[in-house]
Write a protein that holds these residues in place. Structure first.
Motif, PDB file in Angstrom:
ATOM      1  N   UNK A 118     -26.557  15.199  -4.311  1.00  0.00           N
ATOM      2  CA  UNK A 118     -27.510  15.110  -5.425  1.00  0.00           C
ATOM      3  C   UNK A 118     -27.084  13.952  -6.307  1.00  0.00           C
ATOM      4  N   UNK A 166     -33.947  11.409 -10.058  1.00  0.00           N
ATOM      5  CA  UNK A 166     -32.864  11.911  -9.209  1.00  0.00           C
ATOM      6  C   UNK A 166     -33.327  11.984  -7.761  1.00  0.00           C
ATOM      7  N   UNK A 192     -32.174  13.590  -3.690  1.00  0.00           N
ATOM      8  CA  UNK A 192     -31.295  14.370  -2.837  1.00  0.00           C
ATOM      9  C   UNK A 192     -30.969  13.562  -1.594  1.00  0.00           C
ATOM     10  N   UNK A 252     -23.185  14.808  -7.398  1.00  0.00           N
ATOM     11  CA  UNK A 252     -22.554  16.126  -7.310  1.00  0.00           C
ATOM     12  C   UNK A 252     -22.790  16.718  -5.936  1.00  0.00           C
ATOM     13  N   UNK A 253     -21.954  17.681  -5.607  1.00  0.00           N
ATOM     14  CA  UNK A 253     -22.078  18.375  -4.337  1.00  0.00           C
ATOM     15  C   UNK A 253     -22.409  19.830  -4.572  1.00  0.00           C
ATOM     16  N   UNK A 307     -20.775  17.030 -12.347  1.00  0.00           N
ATOM     17  CA  UNK A 307     -21.390  15.723 -12.157  1.00  0.00           C
ATOM     18  C   UNK A 307     -20.282  14.696 -12.290  1.00  0.00           C
ATOM     19  N   UNK A 342     -18.610  17.153 -21.944  1.00  0.00           N
ATOM     20  CA  UNK A 342     -18.185  15.896 -21.362  1.00  0.00           C
ATOM     21  C   UNK A 342     -17.517  15.054 -22.446  1.00  0.00           C
ATOM     22  N   UNK A 400     -29.832  19.968  -7.161  1.00  0.00           N
ATOM     23  CA  UNK A 400     -31.006  19.190  -7.515  1.00  0.00           C
ATOM     24  C   UNK A 400     -31.772  19.780  -8.678  1.00  0.00           C
TER      25      UNK A 400
END
Lengths: 111, 116
Positions: free
Chosen positions: A32, A49, A51, A93-94, A99, B35, B101
């Motif tokens: 992502x 974004x 994928x 990110x996975x 992130x 963050x 996502x």
């Protein structure tokens, strides 16, 4: 390795031109990839974004091109406007919640 | 769009003091993040929080750091004691879902922390 790299560090283009911002990553588990836009004094905001199952994502003047084999992606901003002047961050990110961010590209659009 | 608020916008404290940074996340969001960003450089993940627990934390989340969100109030980051290297802008973010996502993270405007 979890690094995300961006280039160039800064970019200046004329109004109406296409700006191309580059990003690469090392961890093949990333799936992502959001791009965030940040104006001075503000928090980043999600711009677009993608994928890893896709090789292209388009939203108006903003398009992400993704090359999974080379672990590279790019953000194309067509018909650049002065209001697009900002810092753009590529992130990845996975399966976890983190992130991982690149160092950003500062984009300046000259009228 | 959904707004994340952060209070205060700027905090100046002496090294060794305690500081609490406050975040008011988007109302129906369930996942919360902190963050750290130094001088407009890349954003570095500190911690995320869900259902009253820390889910993940990075190496930057030192023992002096703690987070909590008591009874749905502010999501807070506490640093005790502070060190010079804690000077940075701290961003809070929230998302409806965690990871992947559909987990768009919405960011606040940041709190600039200056440790003297």
């Amino acid at each position: 390795q979890q690094q995300v790299r961006q280039s160039p560090q800064s970019l200046t283009v004329w109004e109406g031109e296409t700006a191309i911002l580059n990003c690469s990553y090392e961890n093949s588990a990333f799936d992502y990839f959001p791009w965030y836009q940040q104006f001075p004094g503000e928090g980043p905001a999600l711009l677009i974004a993608i994928r890893s199952v896709s090789d292209k994502k388009e939203d108006g003047r903003f398009t992400i091109f993704f090359n999974k084999r080379e672990k590279k992606l790019s953000l194309h901003i067509t018909d650049s406007q002065p209001g697009d002047s900002a810092t753009y961050f590529c992130a990845a990110s996975g399966s976890n919640y983190q992130l991982i961010w690149g160092s950003g590209t500062k984009l300046i659009i000259k009228p | 769009g959904p707004k994340v608020l952060q209070i205060p916008s700027h905090q100046i404290i002496d090294m060794g003091q305690m500081v609490t940074l406050n975040c008011d996340p988007v109302s129906n969001h369930l996942y919360f993040y902190w963050y750290k960003q130094i001088l407009g450089q890349q954003m570095e993940f500190l911690v995320n929080f869900y259902n009253g627990k820390v889910m993940e934390k990075s190496k930057l989340f030192k023992d002096q750091f703690s987070v909590e969100r008591p009874d749905g109030s502010y999501f807070t980051l506490k640093i005790q004691p502070t060190a010079l290297e804690d000077s940075a802008v701290y961003f809070c973010a929230s998302s409806l879902v965690g990871g992947g996502f559909y987990a768009e993270q919405f960011f606040g405007p940041g709190t600039r922390l200056t440790v003297l």
